[in-house]
Design a protein around this motif. Structure first.
Motif, PDB file in Angstrom:
ATOM      1  N   LYS A 129      41.763  31.897  22.333  1.00 19.56           N
ATOM      2  CA  LYS A 129      41.992  33.100  23.315  1.00 19.56           C
ATOM      3  C   LYS A 129      42.448  32.237  24.580  1.00 19.56           C
ATOM      4  O   LYS A 129      42.005  31.296  25.108  1.00 19.56           O
ATOM      5  N   VAL A 130      43.449  32.448  25.368  1.00 27.52           N
ATOM      6  CA  VAL A 130      44.009  32.164  26.567  1.00 27.52           C
ATOM      7  C   VAL A 130      43.758  33.067  27.325  1.00 27.52           C
ATOM      8  O   VAL A 130      44.851  34.355  27.494  1.00 27.52           O
ATOM      9  N   LEU A 131      43.153  32.967  28.667  1.00 32.22           N
ATOM     10  CA  LEU A 131      42.979  34.200  29.411  1.00 32.22           C
ATOM     11  C   LEU A 131      43.203  33.663  30.902  1.00 32.22           C
ATOM     12  O   LEU A 131      43.075  32.387  31.431  1.00 32.22           O
ATOM     13  N   VAL A 132      43.540  34.517  31.885  1.00 32.27           N
ATOM     14  CA  VAL A 132      43.492  33.940  33.337  1.00 32.27           C
ATOM     15  C   VAL A 132      42.370  34.625  33.849  1.00 32.27           C
ATOM     16  O   VAL A 132      41.953  35.835  33.868  1.00 32.27           O
ATOM     17  N   ASP A 133      41.791  34.133  34.934  1.00 32.14           N
ATOM     18  CA  ASP A 133      40.620  34.529  35.672  1.00 32.14           C
ATOM     19  C   ASP A 133      41.140  35.330  36.974  1.00 32.14           C
ATOM     20  O   ASP A 133      41.077  34.775  37.965  1.00 32.14           O
ATOM     21  N   ASN A 134      41.061  36.501  36.605  1.00 32.88           N
ATOM     22  CA  ASN A 134      41.670  37.571  37.779  1.00 32.88           C
ATOM     23  C   ASN A 134      40.697  37.809  38.814  1.00 32.88           C
ATOM     24  O   ASN A 134      41.094  37.545  39.978  1.00 32.88           O
ATOM     25  N   PHE A 135      39.213  37.521  38.431  1.00 31.52           N
ATOM     26  CA  PHE A 135      38.370  37.801  39.563  1.00 31.52           C
ATOM     27  C   PHE A 135      38.525  36.550  40.554  1.00 31.52           C
ATOM     28  O   PHE A 135      38.602  37.014  41.407  1.00 31.52           O
ATOM     29  N   LYS A 136      38.386  35.608  39.761  1.00 28.72           N
ATOM     30  CA  LYS A 136      38.386  34.320  40.774  1.00 28.72           C
ATOM     31  C   LYS A 136      39.802  33.984  41.526  1.00 28.72           C
ATOM     32  O   LYS A 136      39.902  33.903  42.745  1.00 28.72           O
ATOM     33  N   ALA A 137      40.849  34.587  41.052  1.00 30.37           N
ATOM     34  CA  ALA A 137      42.245  34.493  41.825  1.00 30.37           C
ATOM     35  C   ALA A 137      42.119  35.462  42.818  1.00 30.37           C
ATOM     36  O   ALA A 137      42.546  35.047  43.940  1.00 30.37           O
ATOM     37  N   SER A 138      41.570  36.591  42.785  1.00 28.77           N
ATOM     38  CA  SER A 138      41.545  37.386  43.654  1.00 28.77           C
ATOM     39  C   SER A 138      40.431  37.365  44.895  1.00 28.77           C
ATOM     40  O   SER A 138      40.723  37.100  46.072  1.00 28.77           O
ATOM     41  N   TYR A 139      39.234  36.711  44.441  1.00 24.47           N
ATOM     42  CA  TYR A 139      38.537  36.169  45.239  1.00 24.47           C
ATOM     43  C   TYR A 139      38.992  34.834  46.297  1.00 24.47           C
ATOM     44  O   TYR A 139      38.871  35.027  47.511  1.00 24.47           O
ATOM     45  N   GLU A 140      39.839  34.263  45.547  1.00 22.81           N
ATOM     46  CA  GLU A 140      40.272  32.978  46.412  1.00 22.81           C
ATOM     47  C   GLU A 140      41.357  33.377  47.271  1.00 22.81           C
ATOM     48  O   GLU A 140      41.552  33.109  48.458  1.00 22.81           O
ATOM     49  N   ALA A 141      42.157  34.403  46.887  1.00 21.96           N
ATOM     50  CA  ALA A 141      43.431  35.040  47.603  1.00 21.96           C
ATOM     51  C   ALA A 141      42.872  35.602  48.902  1.00 21.96           C
ATOM     52  O   ALA A 141      43.185  35.337  50.021  1.00 21.96           O
ATOM     53  N   VAL A 142      41.702  36.306  48.715  1.00 21.06           N
ATOM     54  CA  VAL A 142      40.863  37.282  49.947  1.00 21.06           C
ATOM     55  C   VAL A 142      40.349  36.110  50.714  1.00 21.06           C
ATOM     56  O   VAL A 142      40.513  36.004  51.961  1.00 21.06           O
ATOM     57  N   ASN A 143      39.741  35.058  50.160  1.00 17.13           N
ATOM     58  CA  ASN A 143      39.123  34.143  50.873  1.00 17.13           C
ATOM     59  C   ASN A 143      39.994  33.242  51.808  1.00 17.13           C
ATOM     60  O   ASN A 143      39.960  32.802  52.867  1.00 17.13           O
ATOM     61  N   TYR A 144      41.245  33.175  51.368  1.00 13.77           N
ATOM     62  CA  TYR A 144      42.342  32.441  51.975  1.00 13.77           C
ATOM     63  C   TYR A 144      42.617  33.286  53.364  1.00 13.77           C
ATOM     64  O   TYR A 144      42.769  32.710  54.312  1.00 13.77           O
ATOM     65  N   LEU A 145      42.665  34.454  53.125  1.00  9.16           N
ATOM     66  CA  LEU A 145      43.141  35.583  54.227  1.00  9.16           C
ATOM     67  C   LEU A 145      41.839  35.272  55.269  1.00  9.16           C
ATOM     68  O   LEU A 145      41.980  35.159  56.645  1.00  9.16           O
ATOM     69  N   LEU A 146      40.552  35.327  54.818  1.00 11.24           N
ATOM     70  CA  LEU A 146      39.451  35.235  55.640  1.00 11.24           C
ATOM     71  C   LEU A 146      39.464  33.863  56.394  1.00 11.24           C
ATOM     72  O   LEU A 146      39.176  33.994  57.461  1.00 11.24           O
ATOM     73  N   ASN A 147      39.934  32.843  55.955  1.00 16.60           N
ATOM     74  CA  ASN A 147      39.901  31.679  56.540  1.00 16.60           C
ATOM     75  C   ASN A 147      40.852  31.490  57.469  1.00 16.60           C
ATOM     76  O   ASN A 147      40.964  30.622  58.382  1.00 16.60           O
ATOM     77  N   LYS A 148      41.878  32.286  57.118  1.00 12.20           N
ATOM     78  CA  LYS A 148      42.981  32.192  58.299  1.00 12.20           C
ATOM     79  C   LYS A 148      42.558  33.312  59.576  1.00 12.20           C
ATOM     80  O   LYS A 148      43.423  33.414  60.408  1.00 12.20           O
ATOM     81  N   GLY A 149      41.415  33.707  59.237  1.00 11.15           N
ATOM     82  CA  GLY A 149      40.769  34.606  60.109  1.00 11.15           C
ATOM     83  C   GLY A 149      40.955  36.266  60.370  1.00 11.15           C
ATOM     84  O   GLY A 149      40.404  37.014  61.107  1.00 11.15           O
ATOM     85  N   TYR A 150      41.476  36.608  59.311  1.00 13.47           N
ATOM     86  CA  TYR A 150      41.810  38.043  58.905  1.00 13.47           C
ATOM     87  C   TYR A 150      40.354  38.481  58.416  1.00 13.47           C
ATOM     88  O   TYR A 150      39.430  37.827  58.038  1.00 13.47           O
ATOM     89  N   ASN A 194      34.708  27.279  15.471  1.00 13.80           N
ATOM     90  CA  ASN A 194      34.576  27.715  16.721  1.00 13.80           C
ATOM     91  C   ASN A 194      35.802  28.099  17.518  1.00 13.80           C
ATOM     92  O   ASN A 194      36.622  27.401  17.325  1.00 13.80           O
ATOM     93  N   THR A 195      35.893  29.568  17.983  1.00 12.27           N
ATOM     94  CA  THR A 195      36.895  29.841  18.555  1.00 12.27           C
ATOM     95  C   THR A 195      37.085  29.478  20.068  1.00 12.27           C
ATOM     96  O   THR A 195      36.204  29.605  20.736  1.00 12.27           O
ATOM     97  N   LYS A 196      38.118  28.728  20.488  1.00 11.56           N
ATOM     98  CA  LYS A 196      38.127  28.003  21.680  1.00 11.56           C
ATOM     99  C   LYS A 196      38.846  29.076  22.732  1.00 11.56           C
ATOM    100  O   LYS A 196      39.625  29.980  22.444  1.00 11.56           O
ATOM    101  N   LYS A 197      38.333  28.865  23.803  1.00 10.55           N
ATOM    102  CA  LYS A 197      38.515  29.953  25.048  1.00 10.55           C
ATOM    103  C   LYS A 197      39.325  29.184  26.227  1.00 10.55           C
ATOM    104  O   LYS A 197      38.329  28.105  26.484  1.00 10.55           O
ATOM    105  N   ILE A 198      40.308  29.400  26.568  1.00  9.84           N
ATOM    106  CA  ILE A 198      40.828  28.758  27.817  1.00  9.84           C
ATOM    107  C   ILE A 198      41.112  29.701  28.740  1.00  9.84           C
ATOM    108  O   ILE A 198      41.516  30.756  28.634  1.00  9.84           O
TER     109      ILE A 198
END
Lengths: 342, 342
Positions: free
Chosen positions: A163-184, A326-330
């Motif tokens: 399975k190949v997935l993207v970590d949407n939680f993390k992406a969103s977290y980091e995006a917001v974190n970027y904004l926070l670091n910018k002072g927003y 074993n099914t691999k997960k990326i």
DNA sequence: CTGAAAGCGCTAACAG
DNA sequence: CTGTTAGCGCTTTCAG
């Protein structure tokens, strides 16, 4: 349009050796074949423009060198990159891909799986609609005799070796974190429908990022609608008219981001000058339209590439009868793309 | 992941008939087979979940039911619709498609053609870069033993049994005519590089439309640059700053149109209120970004669809050894899409 | 070091 | 109405 093509038989006759010898030489299994016959055969093969007949070979080896790619619709801008990723990895390994558009239609999916099975593909990479019940998925992939890799899906089904997935939680977290670091600090969130896991994960990431900093978020900052430009415009207008103070907007996808930026231009005087805008770059390449936009780029190409890699690995293992099941997960990360204003 | 699948041999044994009988029944060539044996065989086949082995069949029939689709890059927004059109028609006729991305690279193209030939595809649909010498094209398609249909290309090469093209001259002519009918008289034209036939045809259509109305055009109205948003912006700025009066702009593609509209918003006061804007909707769906834009929609999907149709027709004729060797040419029209301002 | 022989699973005459 | 018989083009033991 000559159908006639030389066979190893003819080459063998011409070279005055047996067909077995020719076959071995042409397949580089010529451990014990003299240089002289070897060169002779190779020369004749080249002269006659020999083209191996894959059908005949497949009949014996049970390998076609073809993998099936089953997606909802190549016309949906989400998929071309994935397809390209799959194709690139596949062709590196000398596999071809057969592409199937299902339109998220179960019946069509079943039918394609059936056809792919008949065509003896060595494996299948499949993505299907996120809004789908697990039982259905199982039914679809049931009875299919080849290894399968899922893209953007997380079901556990026999045959699914990866399975190949993207970590949407993390992406969103980091995006917001970027904004926070910018002072927003007052970051609004405009999203489409929350009935996909992707959307919910993104929302959770947003909330988590704020909580981590001890910033309580306000429900009024969260606007749930559709993944469309118009909703980006409308939601932004709402935020402004509701007099909710915000200094940044995070958008659930790029269409929304495009709409939001459009709307903000009209409210130049009502919002902070340096308002922060961020969006997910899923499909429409928002950055092409709004070059100043900072986005989280979804790793579509990579998803396809790794899916193919996983699949081919599985195919090879299987042909070696290795039974490591074993099914691999990326899980891939989105990439923050910061652009300079133009 | 069982590899074992039932063969007609086993079915024959179970049904106590010969394999030939089973084969005929399964292929609906059972003119003279009794209903009873017929049903018996069919029942057993279903029970055992019989899946025909296409390889074995292909080895004899010399038909794989696979079509190769060779394009520069599925990631280029021009191609997904074409691919979808090809796939739709193909699957209607029970063909599958193998997709190949060449990146406009001759070597890769050669290699793919080679692979497709080995895989014994029944035919090939191909589009390649417009900036390419005729000799190259010939070399590429040379030695390929299957029928070929060209999309958006017009070379005459053995094996090419069909071509699907769009009439860019006409589309451009009609687009400008639409503007003229609306009352616009000073129509500027912003285009990308003129080194493709497509671009030149479009320019000619523009000129012809004006000439037909007895309107002489001014070279200053024609801006030649790149097919990019930025060029749309720059060219529009140029037009304004050069003080060339214009009441409409016709854009050579949708990226340029997007750029042009962006720029015009900044010059609201310097240009006519009801300025006419028109663009070719080639790739980026300008209409999604600028819903008010009137465009000539390129018939990409149709090109793919008709190409597949032509190819399959040719394949069938060939398998019937009909030797009617005229290459068919389909010329499609773009479609004027008029949208209401939002 | 190389050849003979036995199929892979299926179709297509040609007999009965 | 159905079975027998040849292969399609190739790979792969297994003998020499």
């Amino acid at each position: 349009m000559l159908k006639k093509s030389v066979t190893i038989k003819e080459i063998a006759k011409e070279a005055q050796v047996s067909i077995a010898t020719v076959s071995m030489i042409l397949n580089n299994k010529d451990k014990n074949i003299s240089e002289s016959t070897r060169n002779k055969v190779l020369k004749i093969a080249k002269e006659k423009n020999y083209i191996p007949n894959t059908m005949a070979r497949s009949l014996i080896t049970k390998q076609t060198g073809i993998i099936g790619l089953v997606i909802p619709d190549i016309t949906n801008p989400f998929f071309p990159e994935i397809a390209r990723g799959v194709e690139d990895k596949a062709s590196e390994e000398r596999y071809s891909i057969i592409i199937c558009n299902t339109d998220d239609n179960l019946q069509k999916e079943d039918q394609y799986i059936q056809i792919l099975t008949e065509k003896m593909v060595d494996g299948i990479v499949i993505t299907h609609s996120a809004d789908r019940y697990q039982e259905d998925s199982i039914r679809i992939l049931d009875g299919c005799r080849v290894p399968i890799v899922l893209i953007d899906r997380d079901y556990s089904i026999p045959n699914v070796i990866g399975k190949v997935l993207v970590d949407n939680f993390k992406a969103s977290y980091e995006a917001v974190n970027y904004l926070l670091n910018k002072g927003y600090r007052k970051i609004a969130y405009i999203t489409g429908s929350l009935n996909t896991k992707t959307a919910r994960d993104r929302l959770e990431g947003y909330k988590e990022a704020l909580l981590t900093r001890g910033i309580s978020y306000d429900e009024r900052y969260i606007k749930v609608g559709e993944y469309k430009i118009q909703w980006g415009i409308d939601a932004t207008k709402k935020l402004v008219s509701e007099d909710v103070f915000f200094d940044a907007i995070f958008c659930g996808n790029d269409l929304i981001a495009i709409g939001s930026m459009k709307a903000l231009k009209k409210f130049r005087l009502k919002v902070p000058q340096d308002i922060g805008i961020m969006g997910f770059d899923d499909i429409y390449m928002a950055s092409v339209i709004e070059p100043a936009l900072t986005t989280m780029k979804q790793p579509n190409y990579e998803m396809g590439y790794y899916a193919a890699e996983l699949l081919i690995e599985g195919i090879k293992k299987e042909s070696l009868s290795i039974n490591e099941k074993n099914t691999k997960k990326i899980i891939l990360d989105s990439k923050l793309i910061v652009r300079e204003s133009s």
